[in-house]
Design an enzyme around this catalytic site. Structure first.
Site, PDB file in Angstrom:
ATOM      1  N   ASP A 145       0.898  -1.165   0.049  1.00 61.76           N
ATOM      2  CA  ASP A 145      -0.320  -0.079   0.014  1.00 61.76           C
ATOM      3  C   ASP A 145       0.815   1.157  -0.024  1.00 61.76           C
ATOM      4  O   ASP A 145       1.868   1.308  -0.569  1.00 61.76           O
ATOM      5  CB  ASP A 145      -0.984  -0.174   1.299  1.00 61.76           C
ATOM      6  CG  ASP A 145      -2.047   0.746   0.862  1.00 61.76           C
ATOM      7  OD1 ASP A 145      -2.234   1.745   1.019  1.00 61.76           O
ATOM      8  OD2 ASP A 145      -3.453   0.018   1.036  1.00 61.76           O
ATOM      9  N   HIS A 178      -3.397   6.124   3.960  1.00 63.41           N
ATOM     10  CA  HIS A 178      -4.050   5.073   3.496  1.00 63.41           C
ATOM     11  C   HIS A 178      -3.625   3.710   3.949  1.00 63.41           C
ATOM     12  O   HIS A 178      -4.503   2.818   4.740  1.00 63.41           O
ATOM     13  CB  HIS A 178      -4.019   4.954   1.802  1.00 63.41           C
ATOM     14  CG  HIS A 178      -4.936   4.316   1.332  1.00 63.41           C
ATOM     15  ND1 HIS A 178      -4.910   2.725   1.065  1.00 63.41           N
ATOM     16  CD2 HIS A 178      -6.595   4.152   1.279  1.00 63.41           C
ATOM     17  CE1 HIS A 178      -5.685   2.119   0.415  1.00 63.41           C
ATOM     18  NE2 HIS A 178      -7.109   3.024   0.470  1.00 63.41           N
ATOM     19  N   SER A 347     -11.270  -0.227  -0.295  1.00 66.40           N
ATOM     20  CA  SER A 347      -9.896  -0.594   0.431  1.00 66.40           C
ATOM     21  C   SER A 347     -10.136  -0.791   1.825  1.00 66.40           C
ATOM     22  O   SER A 347      -9.477  -1.543   2.125  1.00 66.40           O
ATOM     23  CB  SER A 347      -9.095   0.649   0.223  1.00 66.40           C
ATOM     24  OG  SER A 347      -8.805   0.839  -1.143  1.00 66.40           O
TER      25      SER A 347
END
Lengths: 617, 73
Positions: A145, A178, A347
């Site tokens: 990620d 994220h 996600s």
């Protein structure tokens, strides 16, 4: 004859299964509670203990226990059968109010993290029950990620060495937020009072940075990241990322990871389109769509061909940011500042599945195909999911863990039967990517109708007929047509082809009247004694066909009696009165039953006569 | 190089992403966008290139690499 025995075994097996599915497994106990009447004196209690050879101890030192005269004695698990008899004898004693096993009730694990009450998503997938079984010990999950920063609520979480493919160094710090959020869903430090909980909080995180501070990355970095994770001991790879274009390198990388025993899970994408992103769409990748707090598909989530399962991804509204997924991450504008933030996206759904996969692996199931099977088979199917919003259904951690644990303990035959039932129920009858269209069929009513038909057959045979006189194959065919039809066919469709041949072949006679209508209500012309009655008049003289009609009457009796009682869904043209519709179905069911009885009587008599005549000659 | 006209928006998805929303409703994730471009509601025409080989966390649509832009009158 063999066929009949086989069918009988199947029905018995199914009934046993239905019964066990209704009951829960037995709760463990290691002692028996005995409550004496309050007036019982210590010497009387001692006398009873002596009579039954028991060592009684007060259940606790509380004043209440002494006043209520509650005692315990220990039993060992090997003598549970004799224990039950003993409990019954004790209960019959006049000095004893009751005696019963001292069941050990376990409260589900509820973490003490302060913000846990905000995590609707963890309750939605039933984490507390799952945490009782596993917390992900010994499993390594790679988060490929934007990197992962060790914010305070990841302080107790175990990390293994990762890599930064964006800057090509060994420090995969997150500059976006994220990846840290995603890692939090998988393994946020839990039961540490601070912040929020994570799903597999005893699992290890491998941070692999392939996306930059703005959340963009090159295909080649992602491919390298996947291969790195597979080569360095990760057994799960979480890919909360995607691209619109297919790329052979990416497909090969996920296939490589799969071949090394790694479970790869990826986000379906956020375009609200039926074009699932890559790599989610590739084989060997579990593609996850997102749901909101109400369990419905989130407005942004992709769907359609390729989606394997759905999980909470959040569905924020301007008034309700808390409908997102809460984890601790970094502030994108100031990466040194940790924040608790509500994110939403496929996600966020993906690490829910990755976390549960880690719990499953911690139970000893490592093969990625088995892990995927457990996830899908334990998911809650969503009826009428024609566009494949949810894949196999909504993620259910508790059932997944029960299933993962059960796999190692249960008899393979029982497992096979359960698998088969759930297999049909999930309607993943063939690979959903190609075949799946349309909602699951009400399986239990159908099976009960088949079983009910069989029971009526057994009863009629028991009342009437010497077995050898029954024409088995036409009879069973008639029962099947009358009761349930070849119902699994209803769930099938060939992509691009018409559905009606399957619906027609999959309908029983009572359902034929509305096979093509958008209703489950029954058509009274078909769901009545009319057709079997006419057929009986026409075919009673025929040696073989009459048995098919008798079977039809039996099957229809089962179908109509069950439709009129347990599974009533309406009758056309009879108005909205359920009472009238039910009466109609039950009355016709009884008529069919009577007709079957009379038909079978007539048929066996004429056959006996024919046999006698033949013998006399 | 192609031109794309629409409205600049910040979507609250995956922690937030700047996009160009076309009149059709389609979103283009903005890659290498200058700061001046990133204003909610700005009507613009962007000269840029679709990057097929990019991977994103946002997954909201094609990635549009911004070369230049002009405000719409």
């Amino acid at each position: 004859m063999k066929f009949r025995r086989w069918l009988g075994l199947c029905c018995a097996g199914l009934m046993a299964l239905l019964l066990t599915a209704c009951g829960k497994g037995s709760t463990p106990y290691d002692s028996i509670v005995v409550n004496f009447v309050n007036t019982a004196t210590p010497s009387q209690i001692a006398a009873i203990a002596k009579e039954y050879h028991l060592t009684l101890r007060p259940s606790s030192n509380s004043a209440f226990a002494r006043q209520e005269a509650i005692y315990l004695f220990d039993v060992d698990a090997d003598h549970l059968g004799s224990t039950r008899r003993l409990v019954k004898r004790l209960t019959d004693e006049p000095l004893i109010e009751y005696a019963h096993p001292n069941y050990q009730f376990q409260a589900a694990f509820v973490p003490n993290d302060r913000l846990y009450p905000q995590q609707w998503n963890l309750r939605a997938i039933r984490m507390p029950e799952a945490w009782d079984i596993s917390q992900g010990e010994g499993v390594t999950v790679a988060v490929v990620d934007t990197g992962v920063t060790r914010v305070p609520d990841l302080a107790q979480t175990q990390f293994v060495k990762g890599y930064d493919f964006v800057d090509d160094d060994e420090d995969p710090e997150d500059l976006n937020g994220h990846g840290t959020h995603v890692a939090g869903t998988i393994a946020q430090s839990t039961n540490n009072v601070l912040g929020v909980a994570g799903i597999a909080f005893k699992a290890k995180i491998m941070p692999v940075r392939v996306l930059d501070a703005n959340g963009f990355g090159s295909l080649s970095d992602v491919v390298e990241g996947i291969r790195y994770a597979a080569d360095h001991g990760a057994t799960i790879i979480n890919l909360s990322l995607g691209s619109r274009a297919s790329a052979q390198l990416m497909e090969e990388a996920v296939a490589y990871a799969h071949s090394k025993g790694v479970t790869v899970i990826a986000a379906a994408g956020n375009e609200n389109s039926n074009q699932v992103s890559y790599p989610a769409r590739y084989p060997h990748v579990i593609a996850v769509s997102a749901t909101g707090p109400n369990g419905e598909k989130a407005p942004y989530s992709n769907y359609g061909v390729g989606v394997d399962i759905s999980a909470p991804g959040g569905a924020k509204t301007p008034d309700h940011p808390e409908y997102g997924i809460l984890q601790q991450t970094i502030n994108r504008r100031n990466p040194n500042e940790p924040v608790f933030a509500y994110f939403q996206g496929t996600s966020m759904a993906t690490p829910h599945v990755a976390g549960v996969a880690a719990l499953i692996q911690a139970q000893g199931i490592k093969d990625p195909d088995k892990v995927e099977e457990v996830l899908k088979m334990s998911a809650t199917p969503v009826p009428g999911d024609k566009q494949n919003f949810y894949g196999a259904g909504r993620l259910d951690a508790a059932r997944a863990l029960a299933r993962a644990t059960g796999r190692q303990e249960e008899n393979p035959l029982v497992l096979w039967l359960k698998d088969f039932l759930q297999y049909l129920n999930n309607n993943g009858y063939l690979n959903p990517r190609f075949w799946f269209d349309g909602g699951p069929i009400a399986l239990v009513p159908k099976l009960l109708m088949v079983v009910g038909g069989y029971i009526i057959l057994v009863l009629i045979r028991w009342w009437l007929a010497p077995k050898r006189l029954l024409q088995t194959v036409p009879l069973l065919a008639g029962i099947l047509l009358g009761s349930a039809g070849l119902f699994p066919l209803q769930g099938l469709a060939i992509v691009g082809g018409p559905r009606w041949p399957f619906q027609l072949a999959g309908s029983s006679l009572p359902e034929l009247g509305t096979a093509f209508a958008q209703t489950h209500a029954l058509n009274p012309l078909f769901a009545s004694v009319l057709i079997p009655g006419l057929l009986m008049l026409l075919l009673l003289g025929h040696r073989r066909w009459r048995w098919a009609v008798i079977g039809l009457c039996i099957g229809m009796a089962s179908h109509l009696l069950l439709s009129g009682s347990l599974f009533y869904e309406g009758v056309l043209w009879l108005g909205s009165s359920a009472w009238l519709g039910r009466s109609f179905l039950l009355f016709n069911g009884l008529l069919c039953l009577g007709l079957a009885y009379l038909g079978a009587q007539a048929a066996t008599e004429s056959q006996s006569t024919a046999t006698e005549l033949a013998l006399r000659r | 190089m192609q031109e794309y006209s629409g409205t600049i928006q910040f979507l609250d998805i995956e922690g937030g992403v700047w996009v160009l929303t076309l009149p059709s409703g389609e979103h283009y994730a903005l890659f290498r966008a200058p700061k001046e471009l990133l204003q909610e509601g700005l009507e613009v025409t962007i000269q840029g290139q679709i990057k097929e080989d990019m991977v994103t966390v946002a997954q909201v649509g094609p990635v549009l690499e911004v070369k230049s832009f002009r405000r719409q009158p």
